[in-house]
Design a protein around this motif. Structure first.
Motif, PDB file in Angstrom:
ATOM      1  N   UNK A  81      50.925 -45.213  39.828  1.00 11.66           N
ATOM      2  CA  UNK A  81      51.428 -44.105  39.351  1.00 11.66           C
ATOM      3  C   UNK A  81      51.804 -44.013  37.686  1.00 11.66           C
ATOM      4  N   UNK A  82      52.018 -45.204  37.236  1.00 14.95           N
ATOM      5  CA  UNK A  82      52.513 -45.361  35.914  1.00 14.95           C
ATOM      6  C   UNK A  82      50.896 -45.435  34.873  1.00 14.95           C
ATOM      7  N   UNK A  83      49.960 -45.747  35.449  1.00 11.95           N
ATOM      8  CA  UNK A  83      48.564 -45.464  34.776  1.00 11.95           C
ATOM      9  C   UNK A  83      48.139 -44.274  34.845  1.00 11.95           C
ATOM     10  N   UNK A  84      48.469 -43.331  35.786  1.00 18.07           N
ATOM     11  CA  UNK A  84      48.238 -42.009  35.801  1.00 18.07           C
ATOM     12  C   UNK A  84      48.917 -41.238  34.886  1.00 18.07           C
ATOM     13  N   UNK A  85      50.275 -41.537  35.001  1.00 17.51           N
ATOM     14  CA  UNK A  85      51.150 -40.892  34.120  1.00 17.51           C
ATOM     15  C   UNK A  85      50.973 -41.097  32.566  1.00 17.51           C
ATOM     16  N   UNK A  86      50.801 -42.388  32.527  1.00 23.77           N
ATOM     17  CA  UNK A  86      50.573 -42.676  31.027  1.00 23.77           C
ATOM     18  C   UNK A  86      49.212 -42.206  30.279  1.00 23.77           C
ATOM     19  N   UNK A  87      48.587 -42.062  30.961  1.00 30.48           N
ATOM     20  CA  UNK A  87      46.961 -41.449  30.689  1.00 30.48           C
ATOM     21  C   UNK A  87      47.453 -40.054  30.223  1.00 30.48           C
ATOM     22  N   UNK A  88      48.313 -39.318  30.776  1.00 34.08           N
ATOM     23  CA  UNK A  88      48.479 -37.983  30.486  1.00 34.08           C
ATOM     24  C   UNK A  88      49.616 -38.022  29.290  1.00 34.08           C
ATOM     25  N   UNK A  89      50.017 -38.969  28.754  1.00 29.27           N
ATOM     26  CA  UNK A  89      50.916 -39.145  27.830  1.00 29.27           C
ATOM     27  C   UNK A  89      52.443 -38.844  28.053  1.00 29.27           C
ATOM     28  N   UNK A  90      52.768 -38.932  29.385  1.00 30.65           N
ATOM     29  CA  UNK A  90      54.043 -39.018  29.880  1.00 30.65           C
ATOM     30  C   UNK A  90      54.901 -40.140  29.453  1.00 30.65           C
ATOM     31  N   UNK A  91      56.048 -39.944  28.979  1.00 32.57           N
ATOM     32  CA  UNK A  91      56.934 -41.403  28.847  1.00 32.57           C
ATOM     33  C   UNK A  91      57.146 -42.016  30.196  1.00 32.57           C
ATOM     34  N   UNK A  92      57.313 -43.257  29.880  1.00 34.64           N
ATOM     35  CA  UNK A  92      57.926 -44.093  31.068  1.00 34.64           C
ATOM     36  C   UNK A  92      59.195 -44.796  30.683  1.00 34.64           C
ATOM     37  N   UNK A  93      60.113 -44.488  31.490  1.00 36.28           N
ATOM     38  CA  UNK A  93      61.451 -45.159  31.316  1.00 36.28           C
ATOM     39  C   UNK A  93      61.645 -46.534  32.017  1.00 36.28           C
ATOM     40  N   UNK A  94      62.300 -47.226  31.574  1.00 34.12           N
ATOM     41  CA  UNK A  94      62.496 -48.525  31.991  1.00 34.12           C
ATOM     42  C   UNK A  94      64.133 -48.979  31.650  1.00 34.12           C
ATOM     43  N   UNK A  95      64.798 -49.351  32.796  1.00 25.40           N
ATOM     44  CA  UNK A  95      65.918 -50.197  32.392  1.00 25.40           C
ATOM     45  C   UNK A  95      66.064 -51.445  33.257  1.00 25.40           C
ATOM     46  N   UNK A  96      66.954 -52.392  32.848  1.00 21.46           N
ATOM     47  CA  UNK A  96      67.040 -53.768  33.375  1.00 21.46           C
ATOM     48  C   UNK A  96      68.563 -53.803  33.526  1.00 21.46           C
ATOM     49  N   UNK A  97      69.093 -54.253  34.704  1.00 20.37           N
ATOM     50  CA  UNK A  97      70.453 -54.329  34.916  1.00 20.37           C
ATOM     51  C   UNK A  97      70.930 -55.362  36.034  1.00 20.37           C
ATOM     52  N   UNK A  98      72.373 -55.766  35.775  1.00 20.11           N
ATOM     53  CA  UNK A  98      72.547 -56.524  36.670  1.00 20.11           C
ATOM     54  C   UNK A  98      74.234 -56.436  37.203  1.00 20.11           C
TER      55      UNK A  98
END
Length: 212
Positions: free
Chosen positions: A193-210
């Motif tokens: 999914x990430x490859x697909x969305x990134x190819x369309x220029x969509x932002x990918x959000x990420x967070x790390x939490x504990x």
């Protein structure tokens, strides 16, 4: 989304029991015996077609990875990818995330990955979101102290909801990234999914939490 039926799925499950582990609850507290070592265990909930988890297993050979997927017609695709990879530090289980405590003992897992989870956008489906507080309670139980949850999505609404959910649960946010690929993290393994969305220029959000 309705998944295409794979008539070979049942035969694959039977012939690849070393990759897609049947009856995972039988290995609760003893997953290290499946891998034959004492390396830390990381799980991906909703492993999809397996690109992320196989990429992680290849990049980190001294860690063990368990991909969790509930859909039979999806997990066999991931299973074929694992089989083709030849990697021995990765297995898959067909299980519902709501049953995590039936599969792992407390503090058995070193880290959890949530990648492009179903956003369940309707309010009446909030309890199904993998960052809802009842799921966080499950994660807290099976994670070792200081174990991280890494969450990635292209859905801004789900990302904002999850940040609030983590904060309300008293968790510590270690990273909040609103454009992951602008960061150009060399260790980031992309999902399909990430490859697909990134190819369309969509932002990918990420967070790390504990958990505190």
């Amino acid at each position: 989304m309705r998944q295409r039926h794979k008539p070979w799925a049942d035969d694959f499950l039977k012939s690849h029991r070393h990759i897609i582990i049947p009856n995972p609850a039988e290995h609760k507290g003893d997953w290290q015996s499946i891998f034959g070592n004492n390396n830390p265990i990381y799980i991906e909930i909703g492993t999809g077609k397996g690109q992320f988890i196989t990429g992680m297993a290849r990049q980190f050979p001294n860690c063990n990875f368990i991909g969790i997927e509930i859909e039979k017609n999806i997990i066999v695709t991931a299973g074929q990818k694992v089989a083709d990879s030849g990697l021995e530090n990765i297995v898959l289980i067909k299980e519902d995330a709501a049953h995590l405590r039936e599969v792992f003992v407390d503090k058995e897992v070193s880290g959890i990955y949530l990648n492009f989870s179903d956003p369940w956008p309707k309010n009446r489906h909030e309890k199904r979101r993998l960052t809802y507080h009842t799921f966080l309670d499950l994660y807290r139980a099976i994670l070792e102290p200081s174990g991280e949850i890494v969450f990635k999505t292209d859905n801004k609404g789900l990302f904002e909801y999850s940040l609030v959910s983590f904060s309300k649960f008293g968790m510590t946010l270690l990273e909040v990234n609103l454009d992951l690929h602008d960061l150009q993290d060399p260790y980031n393994v992309m999902t399909e999914y990430e490859e697909k969305f990134s190819a369309k220029g969509q932002s990918i959000y990420r967070c790390r939490t504990e958990f505190v």
